[in-house]
Scaffold this motif. Sequence first.
Motif, PDB file in Angstrom:
ATOM      1  N   ARG A   1      -5.786   6.636   3.806  1.00  0.00           N
ATOM      2  CA  ARG A   1      -5.176   5.879   4.909  1.00  0.00           C
ATOM      3  C   ARG A   1      -5.201   4.380   4.622  1.00  0.00           C
ATOM      4  O   ARG A   1      -4.244   3.654   4.931  1.00  0.00           O
ATOM      5  CB  ARG A   1      -5.905   6.200   6.227  1.00  0.00           C
ATOM      6  N   GLU A   2      -6.298   3.914   4.030  1.00  0.00           N
ATOM      7  CA  GLU A   2      -6.381   2.493   3.652  1.00  0.00           C
ATOM      8  C   GLU A   2      -5.335   2.153   2.591  1.00  0.00           C
ATOM      9  O   GLU A   2      -4.725   1.085   2.621  1.00  0.00           O
ATOM     10  CB  GLU A   2      -7.788   2.165   3.129  1.00  0.00           C
ATOM     11  N   LYS A   3      -5.124   3.072   1.661  1.00  0.00           N
ATOM     12  CA  LYS A   3      -4.125   2.845   0.617  1.00  0.00           C
ATOM     13  C   LYS A   3      -2.728   2.719   1.224  1.00  0.00           C
ATOM     14  O   LYS A   3      -1.947   1.836   0.852  1.00  0.00           O
ATOM     15  CB  LYS A   3      -4.155   3.993  -0.401  1.00  0.00           C
TER      16      LYS A   3
ATOM     17  N   GLY B   1      -2.366  -0.510   2.784  1.00  0.00           N
ATOM     18  CA  GLY B   1      -2.193  -1.528   1.752  1.00  0.00           C
ATOM     19  C   GLY B   1      -0.776  -1.550   1.214  1.00  0.00           C
ATOM     20  O   GLY B   1      -0.200  -2.626   0.979  1.00  0.00           O
ATOM     21  N   ASN B   2      -0.197  -0.369   1.016  1.00  0.00           N
ATOM     22  CA  ASN B   2       1.186  -0.291   0.535  1.00  0.00           C
ATOM     23  C   ASN B   2       2.151  -0.941   1.530  1.00  0.00           C
ATOM     24  O   ASN B   2       3.077  -1.652   1.140  1.00  0.00           O
ATOM     25  CB  ASN B   2       1.586   1.167   0.310  1.00  0.00           C
ATOM     26  N   ALA B   3       1.915  -0.685   2.814  1.00  0.00           N
ATOM     27  CA  ALA B   3       2.784  -1.256   3.840  1.00  0.00           C
ATOM     28  C   ALA B   3       2.678  -2.788   3.855  1.00  0.00           C
ATOM     29  O   ALA B   3       3.690  -3.495   3.952  1.00  0.00           O
ATOM     30  CB  ALA B   3       2.414  -0.688   5.212  1.00  0.00           C
ATOM     31  N   ALA B   4       1.450  -3.285   3.716  1.00  0.00           N
ATOM     32  CA  ALA B   4       1.251  -4.740   3.694  1.00  0.00           C
ATOM     33  C   ALA B   4       1.889  -5.361   2.447  1.00  0.00           C
ATOM     34  O   ALA B   4       2.459  -6.454   2.513  1.00  0.00           O
ATOM     35  CB  ALA B   4      -0.246  -5.061   3.746  1.00  0.00           C
ATOM     36  N   TYR B   5       1.799  -4.659   1.326  1.00  0.00           N
ATOM     37  CA  TYR B   5       2.389  -5.164   0.077  1.00  0.00           C
ATOM     38  C   TYR B   5       3.904  -5.312   0.220  1.00  0.00           C
ATOM     39  O   TYR B   5       4.487  -6.304  -0.225  1.00  0.00           O
ATOM     40  CB  TYR B   5       2.046  -4.210  -1.063  1.00  0.00           C
ATOM     41  N   LYS B   6       4.541  -4.324   0.842  1.00  0.00           N
ATOM     42  CA  LYS B   6       5.992  -4.376   1.031  1.00  0.00           C
ATOM     43  C   LYS B   6       6.399  -5.548   1.919  1.00  0.00           C
ATOM     44  O   LYS B   6       7.490  -6.100   1.779  1.00  0.00           O
ATOM     45  CB  LYS B   6       6.495  -3.059   1.622  1.00  0.00           C
ATOM     46  N   LYS B   7       5.506  -5.926   2.837  1.00  0.00           N
ATOM     47  CA  LYS B   7       5.789  -7.054   3.722  1.00  0.00           C
ATOM     48  C   LYS B   7       5.384  -8.388   3.100  1.00  0.00           C
ATOM     49  O   LYS B   7       5.438  -9.424   3.771  1.00  0.00           O
ATOM     50  CB  LYS B   7       5.033  -6.872   5.046  1.00  0.00           C
ATOM     51  N   LYS B   8       4.917  -8.357   1.836  1.00  0.00           N
ATOM     52  CA  LYS B   8       4.462  -9.563   1.125  1.00  0.00           C
ATOM     53  C   LYS B   8       3.194 -10.156   1.749  1.00  0.00           C
ATOM     54  O   LYS B   8       2.883 -11.330   1.533  1.00  0.00           O
ATOM     55  CB  LYS B   8       5.564 -10.640   1.101  1.00  0.00           C
ATOM     56  N   ASP B   9       2.481  -9.338   2.530  1.00  0.00           N
ATOM     57  CA  ASP B   9       1.209  -9.773   3.104  1.00  0.00           C
ATOM     58  C   ASP B   9       0.109  -9.392   2.114  1.00  0.00           C
ATOM     59  O   ASP B   9      -0.620  -8.403   2.298  1.00  0.00           O
ATOM     60  CB  ASP B   9       0.990  -9.104   4.464  1.00  0.00           C
ATOM     61  N   PHE B  10      -0.019 -10.183   1.060  1.00  0.00           N
ATOM     62  CA  PHE B  10      -0.847  -9.800  -0.075  1.00  0.00           C
ATOM     63  C   PHE B  10      -2.351  -9.786   0.245  1.00  0.00           C
ATOM     64  O   PHE B  10      -3.077  -8.909  -0.228  1.00  0.00           O
ATOM     65  CB  PHE B  10      -0.566 -10.729  -1.254  1.00  0.00           C
ATOM     66  N   ASP B  11      -2.816 -10.756   1.033  1.00  0.00           N
ATOM     67  CA  ASP B  11      -4.252 -10.785   1.360  1.00  0.00           C
ATOM     68  C   ASP B  11      -4.669  -9.530   2.120  1.00  0.00           C
ATOM     69  O   ASP B  11      -5.726  -8.935   1.847  1.00  0.00           O
ATOM     70  CB  ASP B  11      -4.566 -12.035   2.186  1.00  0.00           C
ATOM     71  N   THR B  12      -3.833  -9.121   3.066  1.00  0.00           N
ATOM     72  CA  THR B  12      -4.139  -7.901   3.833  1.00  0.00           C
ATOM     73  C   THR B  12      -4.105  -6.670   2.924  1.00  0.00           C
ATOM     74  O   THR B  12      -4.951  -5.774   3.042  1.00  0.00           O
ATOM     75  CB  THR B  12      -3.127  -7.725   4.977  1.00  0.00           C
ATOM     76  N   ALA B  13      -3.127  -6.634   2.025  1.00  0.00           N
ATOM     77  CA  ALA B  13      -3.024  -5.509   1.090  1.00  0.00           C
ATOM     78  C   ALA B  13      -4.280  -5.397   0.230  1.00  0.00           C
ATOM     79  O   ALA B  13      -4.821  -4.300   0.028  1.00  0.00           O
ATOM     80  CB  ALA B  13      -1.790  -5.670   0.202  1.00  0.00           C
TER      81      ALA B  13
ATOM     82  N   SER C   1      -9.252  -2.683  -1.349  1.00  0.00           N
ATOM     83  CA  SER C   1     -10.686  -2.847  -1.626  1.00  0.00           C
ATOM     84  C   SER C   1     -11.501  -1.867  -0.790  1.00  0.00           C
ATOM     85  O   SER C   1     -12.471  -1.263  -1.273  1.00  0.00           O
ATOM     86  CB  SER C   1     -11.123  -4.284  -1.342  1.00  0.00           C
ATOM     87  N   LYS C   2     -11.112  -1.688   0.483  1.00  0.00           N
ATOM     88  CA  LYS C   2     -11.819  -0.723   1.342  1.00  0.00           C
ATOM     89  C   LYS C   2     -11.625   0.699   0.829  1.00  0.00           C
ATOM     90  O   LYS C   2     -12.555   1.506   0.834  1.00  0.00           O
ATOM     91  CB  LYS C   2     -11.295  -0.835   2.778  1.00  0.00           C
ATOM     92  N   ALA C   3     -10.395   1.006   0.377  1.00  0.00           N
ATOM     93  CA  ALA C   3     -10.138   2.344  -0.177  1.00  0.00           C
ATOM     94  C   ALA C   3     -11.023   2.590  -1.393  1.00  0.00           C
ATOM     95  O   ALA C   3     -11.563   3.687  -1.578  1.00  0.00           O
ATOM     96  CB  ALA C   3      -8.661   2.466  -0.554  1.00  0.00           C
ATOM     97  N   LEU C   4     -11.194   1.563  -2.215  1.00  0.00           N
ATOM     98  CA  LEU C   4     -12.012   1.683  -3.417  1.00  0.00           C
ATOM     99  C   LEU C   4     -13.476   1.892  -3.076  1.00  0.00           C
ATOM    100  O   LEU C   4     -14.186   2.649  -3.755  1.00  0.00           O
ATOM    101  CB  LEU C   4     -11.840   0.423  -4.267  1.00  0.00           C
ATOM    102  N   GLU C   5     -13.946   1.241  -2.007  1.00  0.00           N
ATOM    103  CA  GLU C   5     -15.335   1.431  -1.572  1.00  0.00           C
ATOM    104  C   GLU C   5     -15.566   2.852  -1.067  1.00  0.00           C
ATOM    105  O   GLU C   5     -16.636   3.428  -1.268  1.00  0.00           O
ATOM    106  CB  GLU C   5     -15.663   0.429  -0.464  1.00  0.00           C
ATOM    107  N   LEU C   6     -14.543   3.412  -0.440  1.00  0.00           N
ATOM    108  CA  LEU C   6     -14.667   4.774   0.105  1.00  0.00           C
ATOM    109  C   LEU C   6     -14.557   5.845  -0.966  1.00  0.00           C
ATOM    110  O   LEU C   6     -15.178   6.898  -0.874  1.00  0.00           O
ATOM    111  CB  LEU C   6     -13.580   4.995   1.165  1.00  0.00           C
TER     112      LEU C   6
ATOM    113  N   ASN D   1      -3.141  -0.567  -7.863  1.00  0.00           N
ATOM    114  CA  ASN D   1      -2.361  -1.180  -6.785  1.00  0.00           C
ATOM    115  C   ASN D   1      -2.863  -2.591  -6.468  1.00  0.00           C
ATOM    116  O   ASN D   1      -2.082  -3.509  -6.243  1.00  0.00           O
ATOM    117  CB  ASN D   1      -2.414  -0.313  -5.526  1.00  0.00           C
ATOM    118  N   ARG D   2      -4.188  -2.743  -6.449  1.00  0.00           N
ATOM    119  CA  ARG D   2      -4.737  -4.080  -6.181  1.00  0.00           C
ATOM    120  C   ARG D   2      -4.386  -5.037  -7.322  1.00  0.00           C
ATOM    121  O   ARG D   2      -4.103  -6.218  -7.096  1.00  0.00           O
ATOM    122  CB  ARG D   2      -6.257  -3.996  -5.994  1.00  0.00           C
ATOM    123  N   ALA D   3      -4.369  -4.510  -8.545  1.00  0.00           N
ATOM    124  CA  ALA D   3      -3.974  -5.330  -9.698  1.00  0.00           C
ATOM    125  C   ALA D   3      -2.534  -5.809  -9.553  1.00  0.00           C
ATOM    126  O   ALA D   3      -2.201  -6.955  -9.902  1.00  0.00           O
ATOM    127  CB  ALA D   3      -4.135  -4.530 -10.993  1.00  0.00           C
ATOM    128  N   ALA D   4      -1.661  -4.939  -9.026  1.00  0.00           N
ATOM    129  CA  ALA D   4      -0.260  -5.319  -8.824  1.00  0.00           C
ATOM    130  C   ALA D   4      -0.142  -6.461  -7.822  1.00  0.00           C
ATOM    131  O   ALA D   4       0.687  -7.363  -7.988  1.00  0.00           O
ATOM    132  CB  ALA D   4       0.539  -4.106  -8.346  1.00  0.00           C
TER     133      ALA D   4
END
Length: 578
Positions: free
Chosen positions: A252-254, A257-269, A274-279, A289-292
Amino acid sequence: MAEEAKAKGNAAFSAGDYSAAVRHFTDAIALAPTNHVLYSNRSAAHASLHDYADALTDAKKTVEIKPDWPKGYSRLGAAHLGLQNHAEAISAYKKGLEIDPNNEALKSGLADAQASVRSRSPPSDNPFASAFSGPEMWTKLTADPSTRSFLQQPDFVKMMQEIQKNPNNLNLYLKDQRVMQALGVLLNVKLRGANGGDEMEVEQESPNSSSSEPAREEKKPAQQAAPEPEPEPMESTEEDREAKERKEKALREKEAGNAAYKKKDFDTAIDHYSKALELDDEDISYLTNRAAVYLEMGKCEECIKDCDKAVERGRELRADYKMVARALTRKGTALAKMAKCSKDYDLAIETFQKALTEHRNPDTLKRLNDAEKAKKELEQQEIFDPKIADEEREKGNEYFKQQKYPEAVKHYTESLRRNPKDPRTYSNRAACYTKLGALPEGLKDAEKCIELDPTFSKGYTRKGAVQFFMKEYDKAIETYQEGLKHDPQNQELTDGVRRCVAQISKAGRGELSADELKERQTKGMQDPEIQNILSDPVMRQVLVDFQENPKSAQDHMKNPMVMNKIQKLINAGIVQIR
């Protein structure tokens, strides 16, 4: 053709159709049985089908044909590792590293083999553990028609890999009918057909029984058979339930993140990835994806760090090779963006090449070509030095005067490397090539000279001279005449025209020897322009009129276009006037 079959095999392999890849590589081997690359590729295809015995046979053949090729030992090690021959796998990887100590694939394979040895543990208490252990699981699933197609589905393969790592994970996937079908195959349980056919025997050891003898169900007549009960799920531990919940939250976090990336909201993405990676640290797509996102933000160093982590973790988890390739491609893109000089592109190019060994993706190939082109352009800018270019050209002139033409060519070439825009150097090198009899190279340099400076008469004299020696007299005349438009008083160009006219006149007067005439006619017939003239129905009728109808011939001679074509045929020795 072996190359064609090989290309088809590579395409099938990239598409995940490993059975087709094996067939195509087999066809290629039949045509080129000593090509070590074909055996290597088929070994990889067999290994992808978990057919490690055949993979080992092909890997051994690869090493036999090409014992100094590191990749052969990588294939050999992978096949041994698939067969659980850990000592042989380690030995194979070490032999490969003796040949190429810096080979990343061999290093990774050796680490995997050593880790497998260290992680070998006593049999699990789980009654199903033995069914999921070793490569025998994949062999059974491949051999059974009811489960063979499942192996082409990435989500099923991932589920089975997780169950193989920890048989208790079976509880997470019992609702998936494919997993239940696979469990039946692995436990030798023959399920009743969907059409209500006879119920078959089930031979299985009872998990709660202390007896060493297997419990056997009594076979009952089909008409009295009760409906087959649903299999009871194994008891799920709290830890398993928490792991499943964490994976679901990570997904769900991923998605967020994808939705935020499409909106160019990079910090939120970045926060979501990062939360998905912790989980869940077993899915490297969160890292890629975070690298992108970092790449889009221009934070290339952070992008590279995430890509390196994704590759390292992907090796540990034996992740999909396409995911590893994606991480390497992103790293290469970041390195190319950071490049400030030609040498900086070396690491980017090397990274793109590694990505292509994992998965031959058209986008990665394009990025590799772009990086190589950018490196070449920067190199040219870095070595550009007109002063050194002039010094090298003068050295070439000295050797030319001494008739040391190969040495002169060497200095002219270095001069052009330092300054590729000087038409004088192309003209001088063209003269050298003409002296050496390298007429095609001389013609190419002369044409480049004219391209750089259309008013430089030397370019026309060089080109005309080459064409004269190639006995293309009509083309040489055209070149000399073009030069005279820019320099009407140039004696070299005028003399060139005179020499060509003299040679052409010989043919017109029939003064050529039989061998010379035959040679000129043969050369003329190879000229596309001459071929077009002779295939023109109008010109063929003109030639007939010249032989049979003098009055019509006189009319044709009043047409400048016709006479120009007749002159070309005379110059080529095709037509003679007596």
